[in-house]
Design an enzyme around this catalytic site. Structure first.
Site, short mmCIF file in Angstrom:
data_model
loop_
_atom_site.label_atom_id
_atom_site.label_comp_id
_atom_site.label_asym_id
_atom_site.label_seq_id
_atom_site.Cartn_x
_atom_site.Cartn_y
_atom_site.Cartn_z
N SER A 51 11.96 0.75 16.20
CA SER A 51 11.80 1.51 17.45
C SER A 51 10.85 2.69 17.32
O SER A 51 10.25 3.11 18.31
CB SER A 51 13.18 2.01 17.92
OG SER A 51 13.82 2.75 16.90
N HIS A 260 14.87 9.81 19.10
CA HIS A 260 13.57 9.16 18.94
C HIS A 260 12.46 10.11 19.40
O HIS A 260 12.72 11.01 20.22
CB HIS A 260 13.49 7.87 19.75
CG HIS A 260 14.23 6.72 19.14
ND1 HIS A 260 15.58 6.53 19.30
CD2 HIS A 260 13.81 5.71 18.34
CE1 HIS A 260 15.96 5.45 18.65
NE2 HIS A 260 14.90 4.93 18.05
#
Length: 279
Positions: A51, A260
């Protein structure tokens, strides 16, 4: 009649040699710059990984990528935008492990591939579940989960990375491979007035990220790959750096984006780390 004063002049031959050397240096510098630009422009670039490479957290996801959540703001796409390679494809996917790279991503490589980038390893040691435990449970549960993850990182990750990197080299024998790592999450200097996890948990999570990055760096070096460390580029932009954060904290509306990099994290940290190696 008085004799003329003696005039010291540089012999023509010596001056000529100086000019030749200067011309050679300038020519070499120009050639090097042209070669670097040409190499980037003619690259056949494939982005692999999890990711952090697909761009989860950066928004603007392409519909064709489905649950892999590949973003047009991901560092690989930004590099392609600025370098205009001969070809570019990202097969990075949210949630990918080293086994997923071997099973589903390696096939994108070939002998004509000249540049490969990858972030991988976090999901092999349960990064997502560890973060969930730390957010939802007690300090003791968080520390226990981190200890389990770091133990797995030491025991299983070196071998998995070695196998993955070996497969990348076999599939793309002519490629420069750049392995990027993960940032530390928290600015501990601001932790005392930052809501959320305790400083104990945050310190343990940062230390775990450092360990993970160290294992990745060693494996990349053993494989003969380039290693790009992003941690320093996130300094001043970590969680608890209010209004300057390049990382998502817990995002209730979209849990997948939690912990993230934002689009700024890709453009301000990951992209420069990659460009520092590729030119």
């Amino acid at each position: 009649m008085l004799p003329r004063p003696h005039q010291r002049t540089r012999p023509r031959s010596a001056l000529k040699r100086v000019l030749v050397v200067l011309a050679a240096v300038l020519t070499a510098g120009t050639t090097l710059l042209a070669t670097t630009a040409s190499a980037a422009g003619g690259a056949n670039y494939v982005a692999l990984g999890d990711s952090y490479s697909s761009g989860v957290g950066a928004g603007s996801y392409t519909s064709s990528s489905g649950n892999c959540l590949r973003s047009t703001n991901a560092y690989s796409q930004l590099w392609a935008n600025s370098h205009s390679p001969a070809s570019y494809v990202s097969v990075a996917c949210s949630g990918a492990t080293t086994q997923d790279v071997l099973n589903n991503q390696i096939s994108a490589l070939s002998s004509s591939t000249t540049l490969v980038t990858i972030t991988i390893g976090g999901n092999d040691v349960g990064f997502a579940s560890t973060m969930q435990t730390c957010v939802l449970s007690s300090d003791s549960a968080c520390l226990s989960a981190i200890n389990t993850a770091t133990s797995q990182a030491r025991s299983i990750l070196p071998g998995r990375l070695a196998s993955t990197y070996s497969a990348i080299r076999a599939a793309a024998p002519n490629a420069r491979v750049v392995v990027l790592d993960y940032p530390e999450f928290y600015d501990l200097g601001h932790s005392w007035y930052c809501p959320g996890l305790s400083t104990t948990d945050r310190t343990a999570l940062n230390n775990a990220a450092d360990l993970l990055d160290s294992i990745i760096q060693t494996a990349a070096g053993n494989a003969g790959f380039n290693f790009a460390d992003v941690k320093g580029r996130f300094q001043g932009h970590e969680l608890c750096d209010f209004f300057n954060e390049w990382l998502h904290s817990v995002n209730i509306s979209d849990v997948t984006e939690s912990y993230h990099p934002t689009a700024d994290g890709h453009s301000g940290a990951y992209l420069p780390a990659l460009t520092a190696i590729t030119g």
